[in-house]
Design a protein around this motif. Structure first.
Motif, PDB file in Angstrom:
ATOM      1  N   PRO A  63       3.901  16.743  11.354  1.00  0.00           N
ATOM      2  CA  PRO A  63       3.838  16.650  10.534  1.00  0.00           C
ATOM      3  C   PRO A  63       5.206  16.158   9.100  1.00  0.00           C
ATOM      4  CG  PRO A  63       1.737  17.884  11.616  1.00  0.00           C
ATOM      5  CD  PRO A  63       3.030  18.145  12.066  1.00  0.00           C
ATOM      6  N   ILE A  64       5.492  15.147   8.633  1.00  0.00           N
ATOM      7  CA  ILE A  64       6.438  15.479   7.018  1.00  0.00           C
ATOM      8  C   ILE A  64       6.083  14.446   6.519  1.00  0.00           C
ATOM      9  CG2 ILE A  64       8.633  15.783   8.985  1.00  0.00           C
ATOM     10  CD1 ILE A  64       8.542  12.159   9.335  1.00  0.00           C
ATOM     11  N   LEU A  65       6.459  14.733   5.399  1.00  0.00           N
ATOM     12  CA  LEU A  65       5.676  14.465   3.833  1.00  0.00           C
ATOM     13  C   LEU A  65       6.503  12.454   4.079  1.00  0.00           C
ATOM     14  CD1 LEU A  65       4.495  14.494   1.251  1.00  0.00           C
ATOM     15  CD2 LEU A  65       7.009  15.072   0.708  1.00  0.00           C
ATOM     16  N   HIS A  66       5.569  12.107   3.649  1.00  0.00           N
ATOM     17  CA  HIS A  66       5.546  10.413   2.859  1.00  0.00           C
ATOM     18  C   HIS A  66       5.065  10.419   2.235  1.00  0.00           C
ATOM     19  CE1 HIS A  66       5.356   8.825   7.993  1.00  0.00           C
ATOM     20  NE2 HIS A  66       5.025  10.394   7.580  1.00  0.00           N
ATOM     21  N   TRP A  67       6.338   9.335   0.672  1.00  0.00           N
ATOM     22  CA  TRP A  67       5.469   8.676  -0.457  1.00  0.00           C
ATOM     23  C   TRP A  67       6.494   7.689  -0.615  1.00  0.00           C
ATOM     24  CZ3 TRP A  67       4.079  13.840  -3.593  1.00  0.00           C
ATOM     25  CH2 TRP A  67       3.858  13.198  -4.614  1.00  0.00           C
ATOM     26  N   LEU A  92      14.245   3.974  15.578  1.00  0.00           N
ATOM     27  CA  LEU A  92      13.768   4.964  16.009  1.00  0.00           C
ATOM     28  C   LEU A  92      12.660   4.875  15.918  1.00  0.00           C
ATOM     29  CD1 LEU A  92      17.280   6.634  15.517  1.00  0.00           C
ATOM     30  CD2 LEU A  92      16.711   5.475  16.808  1.00  0.00           C
ATOM     31  N   ALA A  93      11.341   4.719  14.714  1.00  0.00           N
ATOM     32  CA  ALA A  93      10.320   5.779  14.450  1.00  0.00           C
ATOM     33  C   ALA A  93       9.465   4.347  14.038  1.00  0.00           C
ATOM     34  CB  ALA A  93      10.645   6.910  13.700  1.00  0.00           C
ATOM     35  N   SER A  94       8.213   4.916  14.300  1.00  0.00           N
ATOM     36  CA  SER A  94       7.319   4.142  12.852  1.00  0.00           C
ATOM     37  C   SER A  94       6.279   4.815  12.660  1.00  0.00           C
ATOM     38  CB  SER A  94       6.743   2.859  13.763  1.00  0.00           C
ATOM     39  OG  SER A  94       7.685   1.675  14.012  1.00  0.00           O
ATOM     40  N   THR A  95       5.368   4.463  11.374  1.00  0.00           N
ATOM     41  CA  THR A  95       3.464   4.812  11.736  1.00  0.00           C
ATOM     42  C   THR A  95       2.827   3.068  11.227  1.00  0.00           C
ATOM     43  OG1 THR A  95       3.685   4.283   9.318  1.00  0.00           O
ATOM     44  CG2 THR A  95       4.458   6.768  10.198  1.00  0.00           C
ATOM     45  N   GLY A  96       1.537   3.688  11.555  1.00  0.00           N
ATOM     46  CA  GLY A  96       0.885   2.543  11.609  1.00  0.00           C
ATOM     47  C   GLY A  96       1.405   1.773  10.300  1.00  0.00           C
ATOM     48  N   LYS A  97       0.803   2.372   8.857  1.00  0.00           N
ATOM     49  CA  LYS A  97       1.487   1.920   7.661  1.00  0.00           C
ATOM     50  C   LYS A  97       2.594   1.116   7.733  1.00  0.00           C
ATOM     51  CE  LYS A  97      -1.494   4.440   5.271  1.00  0.00           C
ATOM     52  NZ  LYS A  97      -2.045   5.069   3.676  1.00  0.00           N
ATOM     53  N   TYR A  98       3.685   1.569   8.730  1.00  0.00           N
ATOM     54  CA  TYR A  98       4.401   1.082   8.107  1.00  0.00           C
ATOM     55  C   TYR A  98       5.465   1.195   9.166  1.00  0.00           C
ATOM     56  CZ  TYR A  98       3.631   0.381   3.035  1.00  0.00           C
ATOM     57  OH  TYR A  98       3.893   0.141   1.672  1.00  0.00           O
ATOM     58  N   HIS A 157       1.282  -1.466   0.272  1.00  0.00           N
ATOM     59  CA  HIS A 157      -0.043   0.045   0.148  1.00  0.00           C
ATOM     60  C   HIS A 157       1.332   1.521   0.404  1.00  0.00           C
ATOM     61  CE1 HIS A 157       0.126  -1.352   4.020  1.00  0.00           C
ATOM     62  NE2 HIS A 157       0.951  -0.300   4.284  1.00  0.00           N
ATOM     63  N   MET A 158       0.317   2.466  -0.178  1.00  0.00           N
ATOM     64  CA  MET A 158       1.392   3.618  -0.769  1.00  0.00           C
ATOM     65  C   MET A 158       0.672   4.647   0.898  1.00  0.00           C
ATOM     66  SD  MET A 158       2.847   5.703  -2.639  1.00  0.00           S
ATOM     67  CE  MET A 158       2.846   5.110  -4.015  1.00  0.00           C
ATOM     68  N   GLU A 159       1.995   4.652   0.782  1.00  0.00           N
ATOM     69  CA  GLU A 159       1.614   6.214   2.495  1.00  0.00           C
ATOM     70  C   GLU A 159       1.875   7.021   1.718  1.00  0.00           C
ATOM     71  OE1 GLU A 159       3.072   5.980   6.991  1.00  0.00           O
ATOM     72  OE2 GLU A 159       4.410   5.410   5.367  1.00  0.00           O
TER      73      GLU A 159
END
Length: 233
Positions: free
Chosen positions: A134-138, A152-158, A108-110
């Motif tokens: 808020p920073i850019l994801h692509w 060090l860091a994560s998001t809900g998608k990745y 899936h695209m983030e």
């Protein structure tokens, strides 16, 4: 003067907001495009600092991009020598591959401006500057976490958004360098198919870029500046 080399996989994905802290840290910046005939002869172990930026290709697309395995091999030699290295998006995936981890389509695209979740290790690292910003994801590719690195860091998608290995290696899946660079408009026009996949609106992304971009770049510059200050000699 110390020398930094920026490897660009496509011309529209440069170091952007990160140029200021790199120059402020005393580096003279050179650039090389992977499409250049000179790229095959470049020794990636040579520069004092290596910065590898993003691109739309996949690390696993060796047949389409024969320079990819060459770059990974050269990068692996640099990482084995613990030479200071920063990877952004595709660059972070290249680092993962050079450390022996699998890189693959994530399914899936983030895409868009959103914060990352900085974990405990990240809060004690230069990533503390981007916490809640808020920073850019692509991207739509991801990677397994290599051995002997610190997430060090994560998001809900990745889950794997940033990692480090000691003071000299930092890999960032996201684009905290983007937010004031006019090339963002090129991203919207050249990567328009990604917007359809992610069900994103170009107008809304432009508005988010204007709203969040300067704050993201300021946080990104602080992050990179602190990381550069901590590089081991």
């Amino acid at each position: 003067m110390k020398r930094a080399l920026i490897v660009r996989h496509v011309p529209r994905e440069g170091a952007a907001g990160y140029l200021q802290p790199i120059e402020a840290a005393g580096y003279h910046i050179d650039r090389i495009d992977v499409a250049s005939p000179d790229f095959a002869g470049v020794d990636l172990c040579d520069p004092d600092l290596l910065i590898m930026m993003g691109g739309p290709m996949g690390v696993y697309e060796h047949d389409l991009h024969p320079w990819i395995p060459v770059q990974i091999e050269k990068l692996a030699a640099r990482l084995a020598a613990d030479r200071p290295t920063l990877g952004v998006c595709l660059g972070s995936q290249m680092i993962a591959a050079a450390l022996g981890a699998r890189v693959y389509p994530g399914g899936h695209m983030e895409l868009g401006f959103a914060p990352v979740t900085v974990n405990g290790a990240g809060a004690g690292s230069p990533l503390r500057h981007i916490d809640g910003v808020p920073i850019l994801h692509w991207h739509s590719d991801t990677f397994d976490l290599p051995d002997n690195v610190e997430l060090l860091a994560s998001t809900g998608k990745y889950a794997h958004q940033a990692f480090r290995r000691g003071p000299n290696l930092l890999a960032l899946q996201f684009h905290a360098e983007m937010g004031e660079d006019p090339r963002f408009e090129d991203w919207l026009t050249h990567f328009w198919a990604d917007l359809d996949v992610a069900q994103q609106c170009g107008i809304a992304l432009r508005e988010d870029h204007a709203l969040h971009g300067p704050i993201a770049v300021a946080a990104g510059r602080a992050m990179i500046g602190e990381w550069l200050a901590g590089i081991a000699a």
